[in-house]
Design a protein around this motif. Structure first.
Motif, PDB file in Angstrom:
ATOM      1  N   GLY A   8       0.604  -0.169   9.822  1.00  8.75           N
ATOM      2  CA  GLY A   8       0.999  -1.262   8.953  1.00  8.75           C
ATOM      3  C   GLY A   8       2.041  -2.150   9.604  1.00  8.75           C
ATOM      4  O   GLY A   8       2.491  -1.899  10.724  1.00  8.75           O
ATOM      5  N   ASN A   9       2.458  -3.170   8.896  1.00 10.50           N
ATOM      6  CA  ASN A   9       3.421  -4.120   9.447  1.00 10.50           C
ATOM      7  C   ASN A   9       4.803  -3.517   9.633  1.00 10.50           C
ATOM      8  O   ASN A   9       5.535  -3.897  10.548  1.00 10.50           O
ATOM      9  N   LEU A 131     -11.566  -0.919 -10.938  1.00 13.32           N
ATOM     10  CA  LEU A 131     -10.251  -0.494 -10.467  1.00 13.32           C
ATOM     11  C   LEU A 131      -9.368  -1.684 -10.145  1.00 13.32           C
ATOM     12  O   LEU A 131      -9.850  -2.730  -9.700  1.00 13.32           O
ATOM     13  N   ILE A 132      -8.079  -1.496 -10.356  1.00  8.96           N
ATOM     14  CA  ILE A 132      -7.050  -2.375  -9.803  1.00  8.96           C
ATOM     15  C   ILE A 132      -6.151  -1.480  -8.959  1.00  8.96           C
ATOM     16  O   ILE A 132      -5.572  -0.521  -9.466  1.00  8.96           O
ATOM     17  N   ILE A 133      -6.069  -1.772  -7.665  1.00 12.10           N
ATOM     18  CA  ILE A 133      -5.272  -0.959  -6.754  1.00 12.10           C
ATOM     19  C   ILE A 133      -4.046  -1.751  -6.333  1.00 12.10           C
ATOM     20  O   ILE A 133      -4.167  -2.853  -5.790  1.00 12.10           O
ATOM     21  N   VAL A 134      -2.871  -1.194  -6.605  1.00 16.66           N
ATOM     22  CA  VAL A 134      -1.608  -1.835  -6.254  1.00 16.66           C
ATOM     23  C   VAL A 134      -1.002  -1.054  -5.091  1.00 16.66           C
ATOM     24  O   VAL A 134      -0.723   0.138  -5.216  1.00 16.66           O
ATOM     25  N   ASP A 135      -0.811  -1.729  -3.966  1.00 13.53           N
ATOM     26  CA  ASP A 135      -0.301  -1.072  -2.756  1.00 13.53           C
ATOM     27  C   ASP A 135       1.067  -1.653  -2.429  1.00 13.53           C
ATOM     28  O   ASP A 135       1.199  -2.858  -2.167  1.00 13.53           O
ATOM     29  N   PHE A 136       2.082  -0.772  -2.430  1.00  7.12           N
ATOM     30  CA  PHE A 136       3.453  -1.196  -2.160  1.00  7.12           C
ATOM     31  C   PHE A 136       3.773  -0.984  -0.686  1.00  7.12           C
ATOM     32  O   PHE A 136       4.086   0.125  -0.250  1.00  7.12           O
ATOM     33  N   GLY A 137       3.688  -2.048   0.079  1.00 10.08           N
ATOM     34  CA  GLY A 137       4.007  -2.006   1.497  1.00 10.08           C
ATOM     35  C   GLY A 137       4.942  -3.143   1.848  1.00 10.08           C
ATOM     36  O   GLY A 137       5.766  -3.570   1.029  1.00 10.08           O
TER      37      GLY A 137
END
Length: 265
Positions: A8-9, A131-137
């Motif tokens: 990831g970033n 689905l709703i996918i929330v990704d905390f990055g």
């Protein structure tokens, strides 16, 4: 075992995953290192070899490698790590032979980040329906996957750490604070630090709840909300927006994608 690498970033996550049999998909160990595209394969190898030993494993336990990345400059050294130190060519998520395998019903399908595609693969495999996918990055992403597994679109918002960094950088007198779940539900701060904490934390909760509510209304069908990413557990106690929290969704997507590439081999 499979070495699944999620670049990831902000961080790169390395996970050792069981393959095949009843234990297939089980994560045996995971490690995190700050993303630095200049880091060489040799540097990764020294760091990773020590961690493998600490967990009771060795390089010989790794028989396959898969990489998902949103940082193109980091890819080459991870490929070299795989070939030089594990004796296998890394499978690259989203590239030839490891295509996503689901419909991308958006205007720019080629611009979908690998992490979001992998979340869609794992989310649809593990949870039926919309689905709703929330990704905390580094960024907070909100993605809609329909009941057939098609990616329908989503939202990109600044991550909570990014928002705090911008605030502290732009305002000379504001101190740097840690982001933690608050002890109080009060949104009236009595000092500067409390006011910043409220603004960042409760402001973020309000954004999550508001955006998810709008997405559900637009989908028009019942949708399960999945939270993932390193900071997902930070919000668990203070919102009922999430139906389930799955911190390892991206790694699970990598493992599923790798298993798919082995069919017929």
């Amino acid at each position: 075992m499979l070495l699944a690498i999620d670049a990831g970033n902000t961080n790169i996550v390395f996970a050792l995953v069981e393959t095949g049999g009843a234990a297939g998909g089980k994560i045996r160990a995971r490690w995190r290192i700050a993303t630095d595209p200049r880091r060489t394969a040799d540097e990764y190898a020294v760091w990773l070899n020590q961690l493998l030993v600490l967990e009771g494993f060795s390089r010989s336990d790794v028989s396959a490698v898969i990489v998902g990345t949103v940082v193109p400059r980091a890819l080459h050294n991870l490929q070299v790590l795989s070939s030089k130190y594990f004796g296998t060519e890394a499978v690259i998520a989203g590239q030839e032979g490891a295509e996503w395998g689901f419909a991308l019903d958006v205007e720019e399908p080629g611009n979908l980040g690998a992490d979001r595609a992998l979340n869609a693969i794992a989310g649809h495999a593990r949870h039926p329906g919309d689905l709703i996918i929330v990704d905390f990055g580094t960024a907070a992403t909100f993605d809609v996957i329909d009941y057939r597994g098609a990616y329908k679109g989503g939202i990109i918002a600044p991550g909570i750490n990014l928002s705090l960094d911008a605030l502290v950088t732009a305002a000379a007198k504001l101190p740097r604070i840690a982001i933690t779940a608050p002890d109080s539900t009060s949104v009236i701060g009595r000092n500067t630090v409390d006011q910043m904490h409220i603004g960042i934390y409760w402001g973020y909760v309000a954004m999550i709840e508001g955006l998810v509510a709008r997405m559900k209304a637009e989908v028009g069908r019942p949708s399960k909300v999945i939270a993932t990413g390193g900071l997902a557990v930070l919000f668990e106690k203070h919102t009922d927006t999430f139906d389930v929290i799955e911190p390892d969704l991206t790694i699970q997507g990598l493992a599923m994608l790798w298993e798919r590439t082995q069919i017929g081999n």
